[in-house]
Design a protein around this motif. Structure first.
Motif, mmCIF file in Angstrom:
data_model
loop_
_atom_site.group_PDB
_atom_site.id
_atom_site.type_symbol
_atom_site.label_atom_id
_atom_site.label_comp_id
_atom_site.label_asym_id
_atom_site.label_seq_id
_atom_site.Cartn_x
_atom_site.Cartn_y
_atom_site.Cartn_z
ATOM 1 N N ASP A 1 42.541 40.464 39.730
ATOM 2 C CA ASP A 1 42.297 41.039 41.051
ATOM 3 C C ASP A 1 41.419 40.111 41.885
ATOM 4 O O ASP A 1 41.013 39.040 41.434
ATOM 5 C CB ASP A 1 41.683 42.438 40.930
ATOM 6 C CG ASP A 1 40.297 42.454 40.282
ATOM 7 O OD1 ASP A 1 39.631 41.395 40.219
ATOM 8 O OD2 ASP A 1 39.871 43.532 39.847
ATOM 9 N N ALA A 2 41.097 40.542 43.097
ATOM 10 C CA ALA A 2 40.324 39.723 44.028
ATOM 11 C C ALA A 2 38.864 39.583 43.616
ATOM 12 O O ALA A 2 38.150 38.749 44.155
ATOM 13 C CB ALA A 2 40.406 40.318 45.431
ATOM 14 N N TYR A 3 38.394 40.393 42.669
ATOM 15 C CA TYR A 3 37.011 40.310 42.203
ATOM 16 C C TYR A 3 36.848 39.308 41.062
ATOM 17 O O TYR A 3 35.758 39.118 40.553
ATOM 18 C CB TYR A 3 36.518 41.678 41.736
ATOM 19 C CG TYR A 3 36.397 42.674 42.855
ATOM 20 C CD1 TYR A 3 35.301 42.657 43.711
ATOM 21 C CD2 TYR A 3 37.389 43.620 43.068
ATOM 22 C CE1 TYR A 3 35.197 43.565 44.745
ATOM 23 C CE2 TYR A 3 37.292 44.531 44.098
ATOM 24 C CZ TYR A 3 36.192 44.502 44.935
ATOM 25 O OH TYR A 3 36.095 45.397 45.963
ATOM 26 N N GLY A 4 37.930 38.701 40.614
ATOM 27 C CA GLY A 4 37.856 37.747 39.515
ATOM 28 C C GLY A 4 38.074 38.373 38.149
ATOM 29 O O GLY A 4 37.994 37.693 37.136
ATOM 30 N N PRO B 1 40.390 44.470 30.639
ATOM 31 C CA PRO B 1 39.445 45.090 31.569
ATOM 32 C C PRO B 1 40.190 45.732 32.733
ATOM 33 O O PRO B 1 41.227 45.242 33.168
ATOM 34 C CB PRO B 1 38.582 43.921 32.040
ATOM 35 C CG PRO B 1 39.362 42.694 31.745
ATOM 36 C CD PRO B 1 40.244 43.017 30.577
ATOM 37 N N CYS B 2 39.663 46.851 33.207
ATOM 38 C CA CYS B 2 40.273 47.529 34.347
ATOM 39 C C CYS B 2 40.146 46.647 35.578
ATOM 40 O O CYS B 2 39.144 45.960 35.765
ATOM 41 C CB CYS B 2 39.595 48.873 34.584
ATOM 42 S SG CYS B 2 39.795 50.001 33.190
ATOM 43 N N THR B 3 41.184 46.665 36.405
ATOM 44 C CA THR B 3 41.214 45.827 37.598
ATOM 45 C C THR B 3 41.380 46.680 38.841
ATOM 46 O O THR B 3 41.804 47.831 38.764
ATOM 47 C CB THR B 3 42.394 44.830 37.550
ATOM 48 O OG1 THR B 3 43.615 45.574 37.614
ATOM 49 C CG2 THR B 3 42.358 43.972 36.308
ATOM 50 N N GLY C 1 52.108 29.962 38.851
ATOM 51 C CA GLY C 1 52.300 31.297 39.385
ATOM 52 C C GLY C 1 51.768 31.493 40.784
ATOM 53 O O GLY C 1 51.875 30.614 41.638
ATOM 54 N N TYR C 2 51.162 32.664 40.983
ATOM 55 C CA TYR C 2 50.776 33.133 42.299
ATOM 56 C C TYR C 2 49.298 33.488 42.343
ATOM 57 O O TYR C 2 48.751 34.009 41.366
ATOM 58 C CB TYR C 2 51.547 34.419 42.643
ATOM 59 C CG TYR C 2 53.028 34.224 42.773
ATOM 60 C CD1 TYR C 2 53.591 33.913 43.993
ATOM 61 C CD2 TYR C 2 53.870 34.381 41.671
ATOM 62 C CE1 TYR C 2 54.958 33.760 44.130
ATOM 63 C CE2 TYR C 2 55.237 34.227 41.801
ATOM 64 C CZ TYR C 2 55.775 33.920 43.032
ATOM 65 O OH TYR C 2 57.125 33.762 43.163
ATOM 66 N N ASP C 3 48.700 33.262 43.513
ATOM 67 C CA ASP C 3 47.351 33.748 43.769
ATOM 68 C C ASP C 3 47.296 34.232 45.210
ATOM 69 O O ASP C 3 47.172 33.444 46.132
ATOM 70 C CB ASP C 3 46.311 32.654 43.522
ATOM 71 C CG ASP C 3 44.893 33.188 43.649
ATOM 72 O OD1 ASP C 3 44.715 34.383 43.972
ATOM 73 O OD2 ASP C 3 43.956 32.411 43.422
ATOM 74 N N TYR C 4 47.445 35.541 45.373
ATOM 75 C CA TYR C 4 47.362 36.154 46.690
ATOM 76 C C TYR C 4 45.999 36.793 46.909
ATOM 77 O O TYR C 4 45.819 37.540 47.858
ATOM 78 C CB TYR C 4 48.450 37.221 46.862
ATOM 79 C CG TYR C 4 49.850 36.672 46.853
ATOM 80 C CD1 TYR C 4 50.208 35.615 47.678
ATOM 81 C CD2 TYR C 4 50.831 37.213 46.030
ATOM 82 C CE1 TYR C 4 51.501 35.110 47.677
ATOM 83 C CE2 TYR C 4 52.120 36.729 46.028
ATOM 84 C CZ TYR C 4 52.444 35.678 46.858
ATOM 85 O OH TYR C 4 53.720 35.187 46.864
ATOM 86 N N CYS C 5 45.060 36.536 46.033
ATOM 87 C CA CYS C 5 43.727 37.116 46.151
ATOM 88 C C CYS C 5 42.980 36.393 47.271
ATOM 89 O O CYS C 5 42.764 35.196 47.200
ATOM 90 C CB CYS C 5 42.957 36.977 44.848
ATOM 91 S SG CYS C 5 43.776 37.751 43.437
ATOM 92 N N SER C 6 42.608 37.117 48.272
ATOM 93 C CA SER C 6 41.903 36.518 49.401
ATOM 94 C C SER C 6 40.410 36.546 49.152
ATOM 95 O O SER C 6 39.857 37.609 48.866
ATOM 96 C CB SER C 6 42.217 37.289 50.682
ATOM 97 O OG SER C 6 41.380 36.851 51.726
ATOM 98 N N PRO C 7 39.749 35.414 49.267
ATOM 99 C CA PRO C 7 38.302 35.419 49.066
ATOM 100 C C PRO C 7 37.583 36.216 50.149
ATOM 101 O O PRO C 7 36.451 36.604 49.986
ATOM 102 C CB PRO C 7 37.916 33.936 49.136
ATOM 103 C CG PRO C 7 39.018 33.278 49.888
ATOM 104 C CD PRO C 7 40.251 34.093 49.601
ATOM 105 N N SER D 1 29.381 39.675 43.691
ATOM 106 C CA SER D 1 28.279 39.298 42.806
ATOM 107 C C SER D 1 28.060 40.338 41.713
ATOM 108 O O SER D 1 27.599 40.012 40.636
ATOM 109 C CB SER D 1 26.995 39.082 43.607
ATOM 110 O OG SER D 1 26.592 40.297 44.201
ATOM 111 N N SER D 2 28.439 41.587 41.967
ATOM 112 C CA SER D 2 28.270 42.607 40.939
ATOM 113 C C SER D 2 29.320 42.511 39.848
ATOM 114 O O SER D 2 29.174 43.086 38.786
ATOM 115 C CB SER D 2 28.315 44.008 41.562
ATOM 116 O OG SER D 2 29.636 44.300 41.975
ATOM 117 N N LYS D 3 30.390 41.763 40.095
ATOM 118 C CA LYS D 3 31.454 41.632 39.102
ATOM 119 C C LYS D 3 31.668 40.176 38.699
ATOM 120 O O LYS D 3 32.726 39.804 38.254
ATOM 121 C CB LYS D 3 32.754 42.203 39.660
ATOM 122 C CG LYS D 3 32.694 43.690 39.910
ATOM 123 C CD LYS D 3 34.044 44.195 40.299
ATOM 124 C CE LYS D 3 34.665 44.818 39.091
ATOM 125 N NZ LYS D 3 35.937 45.448 39.346
#
Length: 181
Positions: free
Chosen positions: A72-75, A104-106, A152-158, A167-169
């Motif tokens: 996911d977008a949180y890493g 881990p849950c995403t 593959g793919y990375d559509y996770c936007s920073p 920072s919490s994850k």
């Protein structure tokens, strides 16, 4: 005449704007991709179903090692080493293989990478992920997976994740090849 020129300019702007938004959605190599090797004992475990469709144009069978990682977008990453099993006829042409994966849950899955190690080759059509905490997502491949690289793919936007939430994850990333695990 002035109206015609304005109309042509307006059409050109609309055309340029629509072309700027069209992104070629095809898998790409990611030489900098790293598997999250942090110990996730303190994280909640979730169940994911991964369905991988192999193209009818793929090799008759593959002995290659096939691994995936999605996140996911949180890493947060879910890593599944060695999905392959030639004795079980996994990844044969015109087939769909389903795997139950725990990790881990995403949040919403926005990246998918496949790793292939070997000499036979493999041509997947699509990888679909269904999870407890995320909407179903599908990644179209329809390309031969190159050997020895994450593809593959990375559509996770920073920009989609706030700094405080990120920072919490935060995770510790170390490079790990699938065969090293």
């Amino acid at each position: 005449m002035k109206t015609a020129v304005c109309f042509i300019v307006l059409c050109a702007l609309i055309s340029a704007s629509s072309q700027a938004r069209s992104i070629i959605k095809r898998p790409l190599p990611n030489p900098g991709f790293k598997i999250n090797s942090a110990n996730n004992q303190n994280e909640e475990t979730c169940s994911f179903t991964v369905r991988i469709v192999t193209s009818c144009s793929s090799v008759p069978y593959t002995r290659d090692r096939i691994s995936i990682s999605f996140g996911d977008a949180y890493g947060t990453q879910v890593y599944a080493p060695r999905l392959d099993d030639p004795s079980a006829r996994t990844f044969e042409p015109c087939s769909a293989d389903t795997f139950d994966i725990y990790g881990p849950c995403t949040d919403q899955i926005c990246s998918m990478y496949v790793y292939r190690s070997g000499y036979d080759g493999w041509l997947p059509t699509r990888v679909e992920v269904y999870g407890d905490t995320t909407r179903p997502v599908s990644f179209d491949y329809d390309e031969w997976i190159p050997a020895e690289m994450w593809y593959g793919y990375d559509y996770c936007s920073p920009y989609a994740v706030t700094t405080a939430a990120r920072s919490s994850k935060t995770k510790i990333n170390n490079e790990v090849k699938p065969e090293e695990v």
